[in-house]
Design a protein around this motif. Structure first.
Motif, PDB file in Angstrom:
ATOM      1  N   ASP A  60       0.840  -1.189   0.000  1.00 15.46           N
ATOM      2  CA  ASP A  60       0.000   0.000   0.000  1.00 15.46           C
ATOM      3  C   ASP A  60       0.881   1.247   0.000  1.00 15.46           C
ATOM      4  O   ASP A  60       1.967   1.271   0.577  1.00 15.46           O
ATOM      5  CB  ASP A  60      -0.895  -0.015   1.245  1.00 15.46           C
ATOM      6  CG  ASP A  60      -1.916   1.099   1.233  1.00 15.46           C
ATOM      7  OD1 ASP A  60      -1.579   2.217   1.672  1.00 15.46           O
ATOM      8  OD2 ASP A  60      -3.051   0.852   0.787  1.00 15.46           O
ATOM      9  N   MET A  72      -3.820  -5.138   2.070  1.00 13.52           N
ATOM     10  CA  MET A  72      -4.443  -4.955   0.758  1.00 13.52           C
ATOM     11  C   MET A  72      -5.401  -6.114   0.490  1.00 13.52           C
ATOM     12  O   MET A  72      -5.363  -7.143   1.176  1.00 13.52           O
ATOM     13  CB  MET A  72      -3.367  -4.925  -0.334  1.00 13.52           C
ATOM     14  CG  MET A  72      -2.293  -3.876  -0.143  1.00 13.52           C
ATOM     15  SD  MET A  72      -0.985  -4.016  -1.399  1.00 13.52           S
ATOM     16  CE  MET A  72      -0.168  -5.532  -0.863  1.00 13.52           C
ATOM     17  N   GLN A  73      -6.224  -5.954  -0.515  1.00 15.35           N
ATOM     18  CA  GLN A  73      -7.100  -7.038  -0.935  1.00 15.35           C
ATOM     19  C   GLN A  73      -6.291  -8.086  -1.704  1.00 15.35           C
ATOM     20  O   GLN A  73      -5.328  -7.770  -2.402  1.00 15.35           O
ATOM     21  CB  GLN A  73      -8.224  -6.497  -1.819  1.00 15.35           C
ATOM     22  CG  GLN A  73      -9.211  -5.608  -1.085  1.00 15.35           C
ATOM     23  CD  GLN A  73     -10.335  -5.140  -1.978  1.00 15.35           C
ATOM     24  OE1 GLN A  73     -10.300  -5.336  -3.188  1.00 15.35           O
ATOM     25  NE2 GLN A  73     -11.346  -4.524  -1.376  1.00 15.35           N
ATOM     26  N   ASP A  74      -6.696  -9.352  -1.584  1.00 11.56           N
ATOM     27  CA  ASP A  74      -5.983 -10.431  -2.274  1.00 11.56           C
ATOM     28  C   ASP A  74      -6.014 -10.276  -3.789  1.00 11.56           C
ATOM     29  O   ASP A  74      -5.132 -10.790  -4.492  1.00 11.56           O
ATOM     30  CB  ASP A  74      -6.591 -11.785  -1.886  1.00 11.56           C
ATOM     31  CG  ASP A  74      -6.188 -12.202  -0.480  1.00 11.56           C
ATOM     32  OD1 ASP A  74      -5.329 -11.518   0.114  1.00 11.56           O
ATOM     33  OD2 ASP A  74      -6.725 -13.199   0.035  1.00 11.56           O
ATOM     34  N   THR A  75      -6.994  -9.544  -4.311  1.00 12.25           N
ATOM     35  CA  THR A  75      -7.079  -9.369  -5.769  1.00 12.25           C
ATOM     36  C   THR A  75      -5.912  -8.555  -6.331  1.00 12.25           C
ATOM     37  O   THR A  75      -5.610  -8.645  -7.515  1.00 12.25           O
ATOM     38  CB  THR A  75      -8.401  -8.670  -6.133  1.00 12.25           C
ATOM     39  OG1 THR A  75      -8.524  -7.450  -5.368  1.00 12.25           O
ATOM     40  CG2 THR A  75      -9.592  -9.565  -5.829  1.00 12.25           C
ATOM     41  N   GLU A  76      -5.229  -7.784  -5.458  1.00 15.26           N
ATOM     42  CA  GLU A  76      -4.080  -7.001  -5.925  1.00 15.26           C
ATOM     43  C   GLU A  76      -2.968  -7.923  -6.420  1.00 15.26           C
ATOM     44  O   GLU A  76      -2.179  -7.552  -7.295  1.00 15.26           O
ATOM     45  CB  GLU A  76      -3.554  -6.102  -4.804  1.00 15.26           C
ATOM     46  CG  GLU A  76      -4.554  -5.091  -4.265  1.00 15.26           C
ATOM     47  CD  GLU A  76      -4.890  -4.004  -5.271  1.00 15.26           C
ATOM     48  OE1 GLU A  76      -4.305  -4.000  -6.374  1.00 15.26           O
ATOM     49  OE2 GLU A  76      -5.761  -3.165  -4.969  1.00 15.26           O
ATOM     50  N   TYR A  93       2.068 -12.572   4.104  1.00  9.96           N
ATOM     51  CA  TYR A  93       1.389 -11.979   5.262  1.00  9.96           C
ATOM     52  C   TYR A  93       2.437 -11.682   6.329  1.00  9.96           C
ATOM     53  O   TYR A  93       3.324 -12.495   6.604  1.00  9.96           O
ATOM     54  CB  TYR A  93       0.333 -12.919   5.839  1.00  9.96           C
ATOM     55  CG  TYR A  93      -0.260 -12.391   7.127  1.00  9.96           C
ATOM     56  CD1 TYR A  93      -1.331 -11.508   7.102  1.00  9.96           C
ATOM     57  CD2 TYR A  93       0.272 -12.757   8.367  1.00  9.96           C
ATOM     58  CE1 TYR A  93      -1.873 -11.004   8.284  1.00  9.96           C
ATOM     59  CE2 TYR A  93      -0.252 -12.252   9.549  1.00  9.96           C
ATOM     60  CZ  TYR A  93      -1.324 -11.372   9.496  1.00  9.96           C
ATOM     61  OH  TYR A  93      -1.835 -10.863  10.671  1.00  9.96           O
ATOM     62  N   LYS A 204      -3.763 -16.503   7.686  1.00  9.76           N
ATOM     63  CA  LYS A 204      -5.032 -15.773   7.651  1.00  9.76           C
ATOM     64  C   LYS A 204      -6.012 -16.319   8.680  1.00  9.76           C
ATOM     65  O   LYS A 204      -6.831 -15.571   9.225  1.00  9.76           O
ATOM     66  CB  LYS A 204      -5.632 -15.842   6.244  1.00  9.76           C
ATOM     67  CG  LYS A 204      -4.836 -15.063   5.203  1.00  9.76           C
ATOM     68  CD  LYS A 204      -5.643 -14.799   3.943  1.00  9.76           C
ATOM     69  CE  LYS A 204      -5.995 -16.078   3.214  1.00  9.76           C
ATOM     70  NZ  LYS A 204      -6.733 -15.789   1.957  1.00  9.76           N
ATOM     71  N   GLU A 210     -10.170  -9.660   9.521  1.00 15.99           N
ATOM     72  CA  GLU A 210     -10.160  -8.391   8.813  1.00 15.99           C
ATOM     73  C   GLU A 210     -10.585  -8.630   7.369  1.00 15.99           C
ATOM     74  O   GLU A 210     -10.447  -9.735   6.841  1.00 15.99           O
ATOM     75  CB  GLU A 210      -8.761  -7.753   8.829  1.00 15.99           C
ATOM     76  CG  GLU A 210      -8.273  -7.313  10.197  1.00 15.99           C
ATOM     77  CD  GLU A 210      -6.930  -6.599  10.120  1.00 15.99           C
ATOM     78  OE1 GLU A 210      -6.778  -5.725   9.243  1.00 15.99           O
ATOM     79  OE2 GLU A 210      -6.042  -6.929  10.915  1.00 15.99           O
ATOM     80  N   ARG A 211     -11.059  -7.557   6.740  1.00 19.04           N
ATOM     81  CA  ARG A 211     -11.486  -7.690   5.348  1.00 19.04           C
ATOM     82  C   ARG A 211     -10.284  -7.829   4.427  1.00 19.04           C
ATOM     83  O   ARG A 211     -10.334  -8.512   3.414  1.00 19.04           O
ATOM     84  CB  ARG A 211     -12.317  -6.470   4.959  1.00 19.04           C
ATOM     85  CG  ARG A 211     -12.973  -6.562   3.584  1.00 19.04           C
ATOM     86  CD  ARG A 211     -13.981  -5.436   3.409  1.00 19.04           C
ATOM     87  NE  ARG A 211     -13.366  -4.123   3.544  1.00 19.04           N
ATOM     88  CZ  ARG A 211     -12.828  -3.453   2.513  1.00 19.04           C
ATOM     89  NH1 ARG A 211     -12.832  -3.982   1.301  1.00 19.04           N
ATOM     90  NH2 ARG A 211     -12.298  -2.274   2.710  1.00 19.04           N
ATOM     91  N   LYS A 212      -9.160  -7.174   4.793  1.00 21.28           N
ATOM     92  CA  LYS A 212      -7.942  -7.225   3.982  1.00 21.28           C
ATOM     93  C   LYS A 212      -6.826  -7.848   4.815  1.00 21.28           C
ATOM     94  O   LYS A 212      -6.614  -7.442   5.966  1.00 21.28           O
ATOM     95  CB  LYS A 212      -7.535  -5.821   3.532  1.00 21.28           C
ATOM     96  CG  LYS A 212      -8.581  -5.084   2.718  1.00 21.28           C
ATOM     97  CD  LYS A 212      -8.114  -3.669   2.400  1.00 21.28           C
ATOM     98  CE  LYS A 212      -9.155  -2.884   1.635  1.00 21.28           C
ATOM     99  NZ  LYS A 212      -8.696  -1.500   1.341  1.00 21.28           N
TER     100      LYS A 212
END
Length: 386
Positions: A60, A72-76, A93, A204, A210-212
């Motif tokens: 980020d 960050m989101q995993d889609t990154e 992570y 995780k 958490e969402r991210k």
């Protein structure tokens, strides 16, 4: 004349040893304190140094240093993988998590989650077990320092030594069981917290909800790819920050330099060492010169030139400076060797030898100048005064 200069210097053993000890103290402080400072600052980016395989770290844009995690989101991850010039990109992570030990106490740990398939980002040296053992159920790898110290088990004998954590022992991470499957050797971190490795998916599940949860994306460039250009391309197309390994180290290092009092504290110690060494050596060397003014006067009356007297004083300054510098550096090296297996940060690059050598040289020049001035202005007639 050189022989006479040395006899004059060593004639008064007390003053001679006083000059040498003053320079030794100055050399010791100007070498030891920077060595501790360099060792401490190198620990700020030790995690980056241990992960030598990735060429680029993606994160980020708000991240200020390696422990300043902005998830960050995993889609990154998939966006980074789609950029030209990227050979591979793997998730990582990193976060702080409290481990519950067998005696019920809690210890904060650095939890590192590695890509499940490749395990890229793992510890540099395995002492026990294999990194592939992380794929076993509930498997974790613990660093050797953490296993021996903060994660160790209490002794069965009251007052006895703690028992180091070993392969097969278990911990609780966020109320979930974790079994030690390996012991690794890693560089101590700035906070000296234990480092625990596991797989990304398991990390995780250990981490608070958490969402991210994606901390970093580790990128390997294709052969021949310019790293700076690739980092710029990743940043431009994803809106994330992308740094080469060296740039990320610099970012972390500069953060601690600007936002902590560490440089000021060590700088004051070095400055005090220089000032005290200069005061002791300068004053003692000047008093030595005053006591030997008659001898210098005799030499002048016999026709000795100012240049010859100057060479004599410089020889004396170089001798005591070399002895003091050598003793100070030697004591620093012994100190570092004695502290090699402790928690103390200590790193002794060759540049510190130049730094302390320059400092000792300046002290010797200062001490010699105040003495030279007195000798050059000396009247030979002082020999005949009462």
């Amino acid at each position: 004349m050189n022989h006479i200069a040395l006899k004059m210097l060593m004639g008064d053993r007390g003053k001679y040893l006083g000059i040498v000890m003053g320079l030794t103290f100055a050399s010791l402080i100007m070498t030891q304190q920077p060595a501790i400072f360099v060792g401490l600052m190198s620990r700020t980016f030790s995690f980056i140094s241990d992960l030598g395989l990735p060429d680029i770290w993606v994160m980020d844009k708000k991240v200020q240093f390696v422990d300043d995690i902005k998830p960050m989101q995993d889609t990154e991850l998939y966006r980074v993988r789609g950029i030209s010039g990227v050979e591979w990109a793997m998730p990582l992570y990193k976060g702080l998590l409290k481990a519950r030990l067998v005696d019920g106490t809690f210890q904060t740990c650095n939890l590192v989650g590695l890509d499940d398939a490749t395990l890229i980002g793992g510890p540099p040296v395995m002492l026990e077990g294999k990194i592939e053992d992380l794929r076993r159920s509930d498997g974790i790898i613990v660093d050797i320092d953490g296993a021996k110290e903060k994660l160790s088990k209490p002794s069965l004998i009251p007052g006895g030594e703690p028992v180091p954590l070993k392969v097969g022992d278990s911990l609780e991470l966020n109320d979930r069981r974790a079994i030690v499957v390996g012991i690794a050797k890693v560089t101590r971190t700035f906070q000296s917290q234990p480092v625990v490795y596991t797989t990304y998916s398991r990390a995780k599940s250990y981490a608070p909800r958490e969402r991210k949860l994606l901390s970093f994306v580790l990128v390997k460039a294709k052969p021949g790819e310019n790293l700076d250009q690739l980092a710029h391309r990743i940043s431009e197309r994803t809106g994330l920050a992308a740094y080469t390994r060296d740039d990320f180290k610099t970012l972390t290092y500069q953060y601690f330099m600007k936002n902590t009092g560490i440089p000021i504290n060590f700088g004051i110690s070095v400055l005090l060492g220089f000032i005290v060494g200069a005061a002791i050596a300068g004053q003692t060397f000047y008093n030595f010169t005053l006591e030997n003014l008659r001898q210098f006067g005799v030499l002048k009356a016999m026709g000795t030139s100012n240049w010859t007297l100057l060479r004599m004083i410089l020889l004396q300054a170089v001798l005591v400076g070399s002895l003091g510098y050598g003793l100070g550096v030697g004591l620093t090296a012994l100190f570092g060797f004695a502290m090699r297996n402790t928690i103390l940060a200590f790193k002794f690059p060759w540049q510190l030898l130049v730094f302390s050598g320059t400092g000792v040289s300046l002290i010797c020049v200062f001490a010699a100048l105040i003495s030279i001035r007195k000798v050059i202005l000396l009247e030979p007639a002082i020999v005949f005064k009462g």
